[in-house]
Design a protein around this motif. Structure first.
Motif, PDB file in Angstrom:
ATOM      1  N   HIS A  46       8.373  -3.405  -3.578  1.00  0.00           N
ATOM      2  CA  HIS A  46       8.043  -2.107  -2.990  1.00  0.00           C
ATOM      3  C   HIS A  46       9.295  -1.288  -2.734  1.00  0.00           C
ATOM      4  CE1 HIS A  46       5.036  -5.103  -1.452  1.00  0.00           C
ATOM      5  NE2 HIS A  46       4.305  -4.308  -2.197  1.00  0.00           N
ATOM      6  N   PHE A  47       9.132   0.024  -2.759  1.00  0.00           N
ATOM      7  CA  PHE A  47      10.258   0.915  -2.474  1.00  0.00           C
ATOM      8  C   PHE A  47       9.742   2.209  -1.866  1.00  0.00           C
ATOM      9  CE2 PHE A  47       8.884   1.632  -6.805  1.00  0.00           C
ATOM     10  CZ  PHE A  47       8.762   3.010  -6.887  1.00  0.00           C
ATOM     11  N   THR A  48      10.592   2.851  -1.096  1.00  0.00           N
ATOM     12  CA  THR A  48      10.266   4.160  -0.531  1.00  0.00           C
ATOM     13  C   THR A  48      10.853   5.235  -1.442  1.00  0.00           C
ATOM     14  OG1 THR A  48      12.286   4.280   0.773  1.00  0.00           O
ATOM     15  CG2 THR A  48      10.353   3.249   1.830  1.00  0.00           C
ATOM     16  N   ARG A  86       0.163   2.422   1.692  1.00  0.00           N
ATOM     17  CA  ARG A  86       0.417   3.006   3.010  1.00  0.00           C
ATOM     18  C   ARG A  86       0.413   1.865   4.008  1.00  0.00           C
ATOM     19  NH1 ARG A  86      -2.313   7.651   0.922  1.00  0.00           N
ATOM     20  NH2 ARG A  86      -0.733   9.238   0.638  1.00  0.00           N
ATOM     21  N   PHE A  87       1.581   1.256   4.144  1.00  0.00           N
ATOM     22  CA  PHE A  87       1.752   0.196   5.121  1.00  0.00           C
ATOM     23  C   PHE A  87       1.980   0.847   6.471  1.00  0.00           C
ATOM     24  CE2 PHE A  87       3.629  -1.975   1.270  1.00  0.00           C
ATOM     25  CZ  PHE A  87       2.515  -2.741   1.023  1.00  0.00           C
ATOM     26  N   GLN A  88       1.821   0.111   7.509  1.00  0.00           N
ATOM     27  CA  GLN A  88       1.923   0.609   8.876  1.00  0.00           C
ATOM     28  C   GLN A  88       3.022   1.638   9.082  1.00  0.00           C
ATOM     29  OE1 GLN A  88       1.231  -3.585  10.781  1.00  0.00           O
ATOM     30  NE2 GLN A  88       0.921  -1.911  12.182  1.00  0.00           N
ATOM     31  N   GLY A  89       2.641   2.890   9.047  1.00  0.00           N
ATOM     32  CA  GLY A  89       3.578   3.955   9.350  1.00  0.00           C
ATOM     33  C   GLY A  89       4.532   4.326   8.233  1.00  0.00           C
ATOM     34  N   SER A  90       4.419   3.719   7.076  1.00  0.00           N
ATOM     35  CA  SER A  90       5.326   4.085   5.980  1.00  0.00           C
ATOM     36  C   SER A  90       4.575   4.086   4.653  1.00  0.00           C
ATOM     37  CB  SER A  90       6.516   3.130   5.910  1.00  0.00           C
ATOM     38  OG  SER A  90       6.105   1.857   5.461  1.00  0.00           O
ATOM     39  N   CYS A 103      -2.340  -9.202  -3.640  1.00  0.00           N
ATOM     40  CA  CYS A 103      -2.621  -9.146  -2.213  1.00  0.00           C
ATOM     41  C   CYS A 103      -1.320  -8.971  -1.448  1.00  0.00           C
ATOM     42  CB  CYS A 103      -3.271 -10.446  -1.743  1.00  0.00           C
ATOM     43  SG  CYS A 103      -4.762 -10.895  -2.633  1.00  0.00           S
ATOM     44  N   HIS A 104      -1.430  -8.358  -0.285  1.00  0.00           N
ATOM     45  CA  HIS A 104      -0.287  -8.206   0.616  1.00  0.00           C
ATOM     46  C   HIS A 104      -0.677  -8.750   1.981  1.00  0.00           C
ATOM     47  CE1 HIS A 104       0.343  -4.935  -2.321  1.00  0.00           C
ATOM     48  NE2 HIS A 104       1.618  -5.198  -2.140  1.00  0.00           N
ATOM     49  N   GLN A 105       0.241  -9.465   2.609  1.00  0.00           N
ATOM     50  CA  GLN A 105       0.034  -9.802   4.018  1.00  0.00           C
ATOM     51  C   GLN A 105       0.978  -8.917   4.813  1.00  0.00           C
ATOM     52  OE1 GLN A 105       0.752 -14.012   4.047  1.00  0.00           O
ATOM     53  NE2 GLN A 105       2.944 -13.781   4.427  1.00  0.00           N
ATOM     54  N   ILE A 106       0.443  -8.330   5.884  1.00  0.00           N
ATOM     55  CA  ILE A 106       1.192  -7.350   6.655  1.00  0.00           C
ATOM     56  C   ILE A 106       1.163  -7.746   8.124  1.00  0.00           C
ATOM     57  CG2 ILE A 106       1.372  -4.908   7.280  1.00  0.00           C
ATOM     58  CD1 ILE A 106      -0.294  -4.406   4.646  1.00  0.00           C
ATOM     59  N   CYS A 107       2.345  -7.890   8.712  1.00  0.00           N
ATOM     60  CA  CYS A 107       2.445  -8.228  10.127  1.00  0.00           C
ATOM     61  C   CYS A 107       2.178  -6.972  10.951  1.00  0.00           C
ATOM     62  CB  CYS A 107       3.817  -8.812  10.462  1.00  0.00           C
ATOM     63  SG  CYS A 107       3.983  -9.231  12.211  1.00  0.00           S
ATOM     64  N   THR A 139      -6.050  -4.143  -4.918  1.00  0.00           N
ATOM     65  CA  THR A 139      -5.000  -4.422  -3.947  1.00  0.00           C
ATOM     66  C   THR A 139      -5.712  -4.792  -2.660  1.00  0.00           C
ATOM     67  OG1 THR A 139      -3.508  -2.816  -4.944  1.00  0.00           O
ATOM     68  CG2 THR A 139      -2.985  -3.534  -2.727  1.00  0.00           C
ATOM     69  N   LEU A 140      -5.329  -5.921  -2.103  1.00  0.00           N
ATOM     70  CA  LEU A 140      -5.937  -6.404  -0.871  1.00  0.00           C
ATOM     71  C   LEU A 140      -4.869  -6.479   0.202  1.00  0.00           C
ATOM     72  CD1 LEU A 140      -8.364  -7.766   0.632  1.00  0.00           C
ATOM     73  CD2 LEU A 140      -7.481  -9.925  -0.238  1.00  0.00           C
ATOM     74  N   TYR A 141      -5.190  -5.973   1.395  1.00  0.00           N
ATOM     75  CA  TYR A 141      -4.264  -6.028   2.524  1.00  0.00           C
ATOM     76  C   TYR A 141      -4.823  -6.995   3.561  1.00  0.00           C
ATOM     77  CZ  TYR A 141      -2.607  -1.716   0.392  1.00  0.00           C
ATOM     78  OH  TYR A 141      -2.136  -0.786  -0.493  1.00  0.00           O
ATOM     79  N   ILE A 142      -4.029  -7.969   3.928  1.00  0.00           N
ATOM     80  CA  ILE A 142      -4.416  -8.941   4.951  1.00  0.00           C
ATOM     81  C   ILE A 142      -3.493  -8.717   6.141  1.00  0.00           C
ATOM     82  CG2 ILE A 142      -4.679 -11.385   5.519  1.00  0.00           C
ATOM     83  CD1 ILE A 142      -4.783 -11.863   2.409  1.00  0.00           C
TER      84      ILE A 142
END
Length: 167
Positions: A46-48, A86-90, A103-107, A139-142
């Motif tokens: 990933h990149f911004t 769109r991950f938490q705030g970014s 899939c992505h795991q997101i804290c 795309t799956l977000y966990i």
């Protein structure tokens, strides 16, 4: 096939898709678009927008405006060469030509995101029959708490419990 050969063949394929689109729609083949495409496909993960701009300047000696980056990435999204998360705030982007499904795991505490390979999920989605719809990828977000944040929480609880016992 070696990694470098695979990367070269992916880059040729995505440049071909971009060529075809630009020619068909009578758009200019600007060096900026191709430099951005190469930079996107040279980034692992990933990149911004800012990270992409920094890479273009540092590795390619090719600075481009933020507006050019944004507009070009929107074109790549339309061509399905890039995916936006769109991950938490970014907002982050990722090359997706060779990997449309993952899939992505997101804290939820620190925001750290990690890609997860889940063949069981991939198999289930491949077997999923949808009415009047062709699947291209997923795309799956966990969401949850990573081990680092969980350890911090545990330490804080122990500290609080110890203080309560002493009071």
């Amino acid at each position: 096939m070696k990694t470098s050969e695979r990367n070269d063949s992916i880059l040729q394929a995505v440049e071909g898709i971009l060529d075809h689109y630009l020619e068909t729609n009578k758009h200019r083949k600007t060096p900026e678009r191709y430099a951005i495409l190469r930079a996107v496909y040279s980034i692992d993960g990933h990149f911004t927008l800012d990270e992409l701009g920094e890479k273009l300047t540092a590795d390619y000696k090719f600075p481009v405006s933020r507006a050019t980056l944004y507009n070009t990435l929107n074109l790549f999204l339309e061509l399905r060469l890039v995916i936006r998360h769109r991950f938490q705030g970014s907002t982050k982007y990722e090359a997706c030509y060779a990997d449309n499904s993952h899939c992505h795991q997101i804290c939820t505490m620190c925001g750290k995101e990690t890609e997860v390979r889940a063949p069981e999920i991939t198999k289930a989605i491949e077997q999923l029959h949808l009415k009047r719809f062709r699947k291209d990828g997923y795309t799956l977000y966990i969401y949850g708490i990573c081990s680092t944040c969980q350890a911090t929480i545990t330490r804080q609880k122990k500290k609080t419990n110890k203080q309560e016992k002493n009071d």
